[in-house]
Design a protein around this motif. Structure first.
Motif, PDB file in Angstrom:
ATOM      1  N   LEU A  79     -19.328  46.813 -61.933  1.00 42.58           N
ATOM      2  CA  LEU A  79     -17.935  46.357 -62.623  1.00 42.58           C
ATOM      3  C   LEU A  79     -16.781  47.466 -62.044  1.00 42.58           C
ATOM      4  N   LEU A  80     -17.222  48.781 -62.132  1.00 37.17           N
ATOM      5  CA  LEU A  80     -16.361  49.510 -61.558  1.00 37.17           C
ATOM      6  C   LEU A  80     -16.133  49.420 -60.127  1.00 37.17           C
ATOM      7  N   THR A  81     -17.085  49.380 -59.295  1.00 38.43           N
ATOM      8  CA  THR A  81     -17.175  49.168 -57.848  1.00 38.43           C
ATOM      9  C   THR A  81     -16.141  47.867 -57.595  1.00 38.43           C
TER      10      THR A  81
ATOM     11  N   LEU B 242      -6.169  44.096 -52.266  1.00 38.90           N
ATOM     12  CA  LEU B 242      -4.844  43.435 -51.582  1.00 38.90           C
ATOM     13  C   LEU B 242      -4.282  42.354 -52.264  1.00 38.90           C
ATOM     14  N   GLY B 243      -4.568  42.230 -53.687  1.00 37.94           N
ATOM     15  CA  GLY B 243      -3.790  41.100 -54.259  1.00 37.94           C
ATOM     16  C   GLY B 243      -4.299  39.848 -54.305  1.00 37.94           C
ATOM     17  N   GLY B 244      -5.864  39.697 -53.643  1.00 41.30           N
ATOM     18  CA  GLY B 244      -6.385  38.521 -53.942  1.00 41.30           C
ATOM     19  C   GLY B 244      -7.052  38.232 -55.187  1.00 41.30           C
ATOM     20  N   LYS B 245      -7.723  37.032 -55.561  1.00 49.18           N
ATOM     21  CA  LYS B 245      -8.511  36.881 -56.627  1.00 49.18           C
ATOM     22  C   LYS B 245      -9.490  37.886 -56.883  1.00 49.18           C
ATOM     23  N   PRO B 246      -9.666  38.303 -58.012  1.00 48.70           N
ATOM     24  CA  PRO B 246     -10.774  39.376 -58.286  1.00 48.70           C
ATOM     25  C   PRO B 246     -12.177  38.617 -58.522  1.00 48.70           C
ATOM     26  N   SER B 247     -12.613  37.850 -57.654  1.00 49.20           N
ATOM     27  CA  SER B 247     -14.010  37.124 -58.022  1.00 49.20           C
ATOM     28  C   SER B 247     -14.896  37.996 -58.089  1.00 49.20           C
ATOM     29  N   ALA B 248     -14.998  39.079 -57.302  1.00 51.75           N
ATOM     30  CA  ALA B 248     -16.220  40.069 -57.386  1.00 51.75           C
ATOM     31  C   ALA B 248     -16.344  40.554 -58.630  1.00 51.75           C
ATOM     32  N   PHE B 249     -15.231  40.856 -59.549  1.00 52.71           N
ATOM     33  CA  PHE B 249     -14.997  41.326 -60.913  1.00 52.71           C
ATOM     34  C   PHE B 249     -15.416  40.381 -61.814  1.00 52.71           C
ATOM     35  N   THR B 250     -14.749  39.210 -61.749  1.00 55.90           N
ATOM     36  CA  THR B 250     -15.015  38.018 -62.741  1.00 55.90           C
ATOM     37  C   THR B 250     -16.259  37.888 -63.089  1.00 55.90           C
ATOM     38  N   LYS B 251     -17.127  37.488 -62.015  1.00 52.38           N
ATOM     39  CA  LYS B 251     -18.367  37.016 -62.092  1.00 52.38           C
ATOM     40  C   LYS B 251     -19.440  38.029 -62.639  1.00 52.38           C
ATOM     41  N   LEU B 252     -19.044  39.153 -62.786  1.00 51.01           N
ATOM     42  CA  LEU B 252     -20.020  40.254 -63.465  1.00 51.01           C
ATOM     43  C   LEU B 252     -19.709  40.552 -65.131  1.00 51.01           C
TER      44      LEU B 252
END
Length: 366
Positions: A184-186, A196-206
């Protein structure tokens, strides 16, 4: 690049130009705003607890983790005061509370037991760099001469304590919770697309499914604001000057009890340092220091392990006080004067001790 001593001197010179009455009004405005915010938060917590005790919270008969009982999500207000030159540096603090309405998201979150979850990539993974003039010469590190020079690179800086059986959880459960927290931190602070302002998909899925639903719904309703929990530079304001992001900090392992529930509490405290410049302007490179802090609860509910960010926020410097979209608008040496000034004595952005300052606070150089 700005350094602490130079910026301190310039900041003090600017403050000296403001008469005592004006300074008094500035301080009064900041204190008033902080008090009003605290009163609002206390009222919300009282109402939330009352609803919980009467069986109305969380939509499940009052039974649920503490995050479900928390209401509201108030970004700390910034006091509107006389402007100072932007390059003096500021710390902009965002500390959201959590809200969890029952919104359905079709795609399921990544399960905690998933063995092959890969942490979100360092911005270096997708960076494309133009070859510099004088190829063959090793360019100077943008972190040279700062405390960040000795920090770890990327996710290595999010080191976790050793797992052990604690708070009613097995050692295996704690290890899984620590792994998910590191992911989550990563994802929140190192993923290039998110930064850079894009969708935070990497965080959301966790996120846990319930918390993830709220997160996704908030993002849909507030498309012009940064997503909660993550660091995001306003689009078009910054490019990375290097593949490297520096990270330093600690995670403390403890326990919590909340009614009939108990488990492990992780206290997070890190510094994340980005080297950025204006788009297409490497000569404007600066260091932006983010200070994420928060707590994460690990516990079992209905036979499954839950990893729940209980509080999760960050300050960033140097950043503009003028904006209210929760994105970071970095302040470069050639940035124009702002209309909202930082308040208080300048704070060392590399100080890992948590600071209780609210609003837009003056900072020493990064």
């Amino acid at each position: 690049m700005p350094h602490g001593d130079d910026l301190d001197a310039r900041f003090n010179e600017l403050v000296a130009q403001i008469d005592e009455e004006q300074q008094r009004r500035m301080r009064a405005a900041a204190v008033k705003g902080a008090k009003e915010q605290r009163r609002t938060d206390r009222t919300a917590r009282r109402e939330s607890r009352s609803a919980h005790l009467s069986g109305e919270s969380g939509g499940n008969g009052g039974y649920g983790p503490e995050p479900r009982r928390r209401v509201g999500r108030a970004w700390i207000a910034m006091a509107v005061v006389t402007s100072l030159i932007a390059s003096a540096g500021v710390i902009v603090v965002f500390r959201p509370d959590l809200l969890t309405p029952g919104v359905v998201v079709d795609e399921p979150p990544v399960p905690i037991d998933e063995p092959d979850v890969e942490p979100a990539g360092n911005p270096a993974d997708e960076a494309t760099q133009e070859p510099a003039e004088g190829a063959g010469e090793e360019p100077a590190s943008p972190f040279a001469g700062s405390p960040a020079e000795k920090y770890s690179e990327g996710a290595a800086g999010f080191a976790m304590p050793e797992a052990k059986a604690l708070g009613g959880l097995s050692e295996k459960d704690v290890a899984k919770g620590l792994k998910r927290t590191r992911e989550l931190l990563t994802a929140a602070f190192l993923d290039r697309k998110t930064l850079l302002g894009g969708k935070p998909s990497a965080f959301t899925k966790l996120l846990d499914a319930e918390q993830r639903d709220w997160f996704s719904e908030y993002a849909k309703k507030h498309k012009k604001k940064a997503a909660p929990f993550v660091i995001q530079f306003a689009k078009g304001t910054a490019e990375f000057a290097t593949d490297v992001i520096k990270v330093h900090g600690r995670v403390k392992l403890g326990t919590f009890k909340d009614g009939g529930r108990r488990g492990v509490e992780l206290k997070l405290n890190h510094l994340v340092v980005y080297a950025v410049h204006r788009p297409g302007r490497p000569d404007t490179t600066i260091r932006v220091v983010a200070h994420p802090t928060g707590k994460v609860w690990l516990y079992r509910e209905e036979g499954r392990l839950v990893v729940w960010p209980l509080s999760w926020g960050a300050s960033s410097t140097p950043a503009s006080c003028d904006t209210r979209d929760e994105f970071i608008h970095p302040v470069f040496e050639d940035s124009p004067r702002g209309t909202v000034a930082p308040t208080g004595a300048p704070i060392d952005p590399y100080e890992l001790e948590e600071d209780d300052s609210e609003g837009c606070t003056a900072s020493k150089g990064t």
